[in-house]
Design a protein around this motif. Structure first.
Motif, PDB file in Angstrom:
ATOM      1  N   GLY A  96      22.731  36.233  55.753  1.00 19.79           N
ATOM      2  CA  GLY A  96      23.115  35.330  56.814  1.00 19.79           C
ATOM      3  C   GLY A  96      24.497  34.757  56.586  1.00 19.79           C
ATOM      4  O   GLY A  96      25.046  34.093  57.456  1.00 19.79           O
ATOM      5  N   GLY A  97      25.036  34.969  55.399  1.00 23.21           N
ATOM      6  CA  GLY A  97      26.385  34.509  55.091  1.00 23.21           C
ATOM      7  C   GLY A  97      26.596  34.175  53.627  1.00 23.21           C
ATOM      8  O   GLY A  97      27.488  34.713  52.975  1.00 23.21           O
ATOM      9  N   VAL A 144      25.811  41.448  58.279  1.00 21.95           N
ATOM     10  CA  VAL A 144      25.382  40.122  58.717  1.00 21.95           C
ATOM     11  C   VAL A 144      24.911  40.182  60.173  1.00 21.95           C
ATOM     12  O   VAL A 144      25.383  41.016  60.944  1.00 21.95           O
ATOM     13  CB  VAL A 144      26.507  39.067  58.599  1.00 21.95           C
ATOM     14  N   THR A 161      25.439  34.671  62.282  1.00 22.98           N
ATOM     15  CA  THR A 161      26.217  34.203  61.136  1.00 22.98           C
ATOM     16  C   THR A 161      27.460  33.449  61.603  1.00 22.98           C
ATOM     17  O   THR A 161      28.222  33.945  62.427  1.00 22.98           O
ATOM     18  CB  THR A 161      26.621  35.378  60.237  1.00 22.98           C
ATOM     19  N   LYS A 178      31.460  31.644  57.690  1.00 20.11           N
ATOM     20  CA  LYS A 178      30.860  32.482  56.649  1.00 20.11           C
ATOM     21  C   LYS A 178      31.370  33.920  56.736  1.00 20.11           C
ATOM     22  O   LYS A 178      31.574  34.579  55.710  1.00 20.11           O
ATOM     23  CB  LYS A 178      29.337  32.422  56.744  1.00 20.11           C
ATOM     24  N   ARG A 179      31.588  34.410  57.941  1.00 15.87           N
ATOM     25  CA  ARG A 179      32.166  35.754  58.078  1.00 15.87           C
ATOM     26  C   ARG A 179      33.556  35.799  57.426  1.00 15.87           C
ATOM     27  O   ARG A 179      33.885  36.742  56.702  1.00 15.87           O
ATOM     28  CB  ARG A 179      32.282  36.135  59.555  1.00 15.87           C
ATOM     29  N   TYR A 236      18.563  38.193  60.786  1.00 14.52           N
ATOM     30  CA  TYR A 236      18.735  38.768  59.458  1.00 14.52           C
ATOM     31  C   TYR A 236      18.023  40.108  59.293  1.00 14.52           C
ATOM     32  O   TYR A 236      18.556  41.023  58.643  1.00 14.52           O
ATOM     33  CB  TYR A 236      18.232  37.779  58.403  1.00 14.52           C
ATOM     34  N   ASP A 269      21.226  30.385  59.996  1.00 12.58           N
ATOM     35  CA  ASP A 269      22.143  31.342  59.370  1.00 12.58           C
ATOM     36  C   ASP A 269      22.003  31.381  57.855  1.00 12.58           C
ATOM     37  O   ASP A 269      22.403  32.356  57.224  1.00 12.58           O
ATOM     38  CB  ASP A 269      23.591  31.060  59.770  1.00 12.58           C
ATOM     39  N   SER A 270      21.409  30.348  57.245  1.00 16.83           N
ATOM     40  CA  SER A 270      21.190  30.386  55.798  1.00 16.83           C
ATOM     41  C   SER A 270      19.713  30.413  55.408  1.00 16.83           C
ATOM     42  O   SER A 270      19.370  30.934  54.348  1.00 16.83           O
ATOM     43  CB  SER A 270      21.866  29.193  55.113  1.00 16.83           C
TER      44      SER A 270
END
Length: 317
Positions: free
Chosen positions: A70-71, A92, A96, A100-101, A118, A221-222
C-alpha cells in the motif's frame, strides 16, 4: 514456520547496521503513556526491519526483488534494495497516496500502479516474481518479515521494561504477529487496533481463521489488507486464547483526532495508520485496566502534511 524469540534476536543482529534504534518518549494524554516512535525509522515506518531481514536472510539474485504494498512496505523494500545494490519493482494499488508513490520512486524502484486495492497489487507482484525469478518480499506473510518486525518488540522491551499493555495498529498482521511471537511468554498484553473500515484481524478472530474482510477508510493505504496472514494468525490466536491479545476497532474520526493530538501535544507527525493505535486509547474504545502501564506504537509518518488540517498558528515568533 512462525518465528520464535530466538529468530527475532537473530534478525536484530542481522539488521543492526541497516535500521535505526528508534526512541521512546513519555507523554501525558490524560494518563501517562510511553510512545515508541517507529515513524522515525528509515523510510518513515517500521517496515524496513522486515524488508532488510528478508533480503539479508535470503540474498536475492541479479533479478532483484519484487513486492506489493500500500506504500510503506514498498518504500522499505525499495530502500533496502538500493542499499544492497539490487533492482526493485514495487506494485501498488490505486488507493496508494501520492506521497507514498513518490517515496518509493525516490529510492530508485520501478513503480507499477494498478488495481483498486492491495490484493490486486499482490497478485500482480506474485506473477512478476514467477516470471523474472526475483525474490518476492511479502508485506506480512513471510517468516523473515515477521521476525524482522518482531525486533520492534525486542527493542521496546529493553527501552520500557515496565510496560504492561502495548497498543499496536494492525493491517495484514506482520507487525502484530512479530510482536506476538516476541511476547508469547512475557506476560505483556497486546491491544490490536484496527480501523472499522479495515477489520481483517477482528474478522479472523471471530471466524477462527483468516477470512476476507472489507477494505476502506482513512487508513486503507497502510492497513488495508483483505485478510490477515496465515503465519501470524496462530500467534495472535494463541495470545487471544490466553487473554493477552485484545482487539479494538476505531473510527476514522478517532484516527484523525489522534493524528492531531500527536502533532499538537508532541509535534509528532503520523499518517492515519500510524495514529490508529493511539486512537483506541483516546476514544475510549480500549480502557486500560487498573494499574496498567501503557505503551503506544506510532508506526508510520508517510503522509501529506496538508492532510493533518493543522490550523494556522498566530502570535509572535
Amino acid at each position: 514456520m512462525t518465528p520464535t524469540p530466538d529468530d527475532i534476536k537473530a534478525a536484530a543482529r542481522r539488521i543492526a547496521g541497516d535500521v535505526r534504534r528508534t526512541p521512546v518518549m513519555e507523554l501525558d494524554l490524560g494518563r501517562r503513556v510511553t510512545l515508541k516512535l517507529e515513524q522515525l525509522q528509515i523510510t518513515g515506518s517500521f517496515k524496513p526491519r522486515g524488508a532488510f531481514n528478508a533480503m539479508r536472510a535470503r540474498p536475492p539474485g541479479p533479478a532483484g526483488v519484487v513486492a506489493a504494498s500500500g506504500g510503506n512496505h514498498g518504500a522499505a523494500v525499495a530502500a533496502a534494495a538500493r542499499a544492497l545494490g539490487l533492482p526493485a519493482e514495487i506494485f501498488v494499488p490505486e488507493i496508494t497516496a501520492e506521497a507514498k508513490r513518490t517515496r518509493i520512486q525516490g529510492f530508485g524502484a520501478r513503480l507499477v500502479v494498478g488495481g483498486a486495492a492491495y490484493d490486486a497489487a499482490r497478485e500482480a507482484s506474485e506473477a512478476r516474481a514467477a516470471e523474472t525469478g526475483a525474490l518476492l518480499v511479502h508485506a506480512y506473510d513471510q517468516p523473515e518479515v515477521l521476525a524482522g518486525q518482531g525486533t520492534v518488540a525486542a527493542e521496546w522491551s529493553e527501552q520500557s521494561p515496565g510496560v504492561t499493555h502495548l497498543l499496536v495498529a494492525v493491517g495484514g498482521g506482520g507487525l502484530i504477529g512479530g510482536m506476538a511471537a516476541w511476547h508469547a511468554a512475557t506476560g505483556v498484553t497486546l491491544v490490536a487496533v484496527e480501523p472499522e473500515g479495515c477489520p481483517c484481524l477482528h474478522a479472523a478472530l471471530a471466524a477462527g481463521r483468516p477470512v476476507p474482510a472489507p477494505v476502506g477508510g482513512a487508513a486503507a493505504d497502510s492497513l488495508g489488507a483483505r485478510q490477515v496472514g496465515a503465519l501470524m494468525f496462530p500467534l495472535a490466536a494463541n495470545l487471544r486464547a490466553k487473554g493477552r491479545l485484545v482487539p479494538a476497532l476505531v473510527t476514522d474520526d478517532a484516527i484523525r483526532e489522534a493524528q492531531l493530538r500527536l502533532w499538537n501535544e508532541a509535534r509528532v507527525v503520523a499518517e492515519p495508520g500510524g495514529a490508529t493505535a493511539l486512537a483506541a486509547l483516546l476514544s475510549g474504545r480500549w480502557v486500560p485496566p487498573e494499574g496498567a502501564r501503557v505503551g503506544v506504537l506510532v508506526c508510520g509518518a508517510n503522509t501529506d502534511l496538508s492532510s493533518l488540517a493543522i490550523p494556522p498558528q498566530r502570535g509572535a515568533g
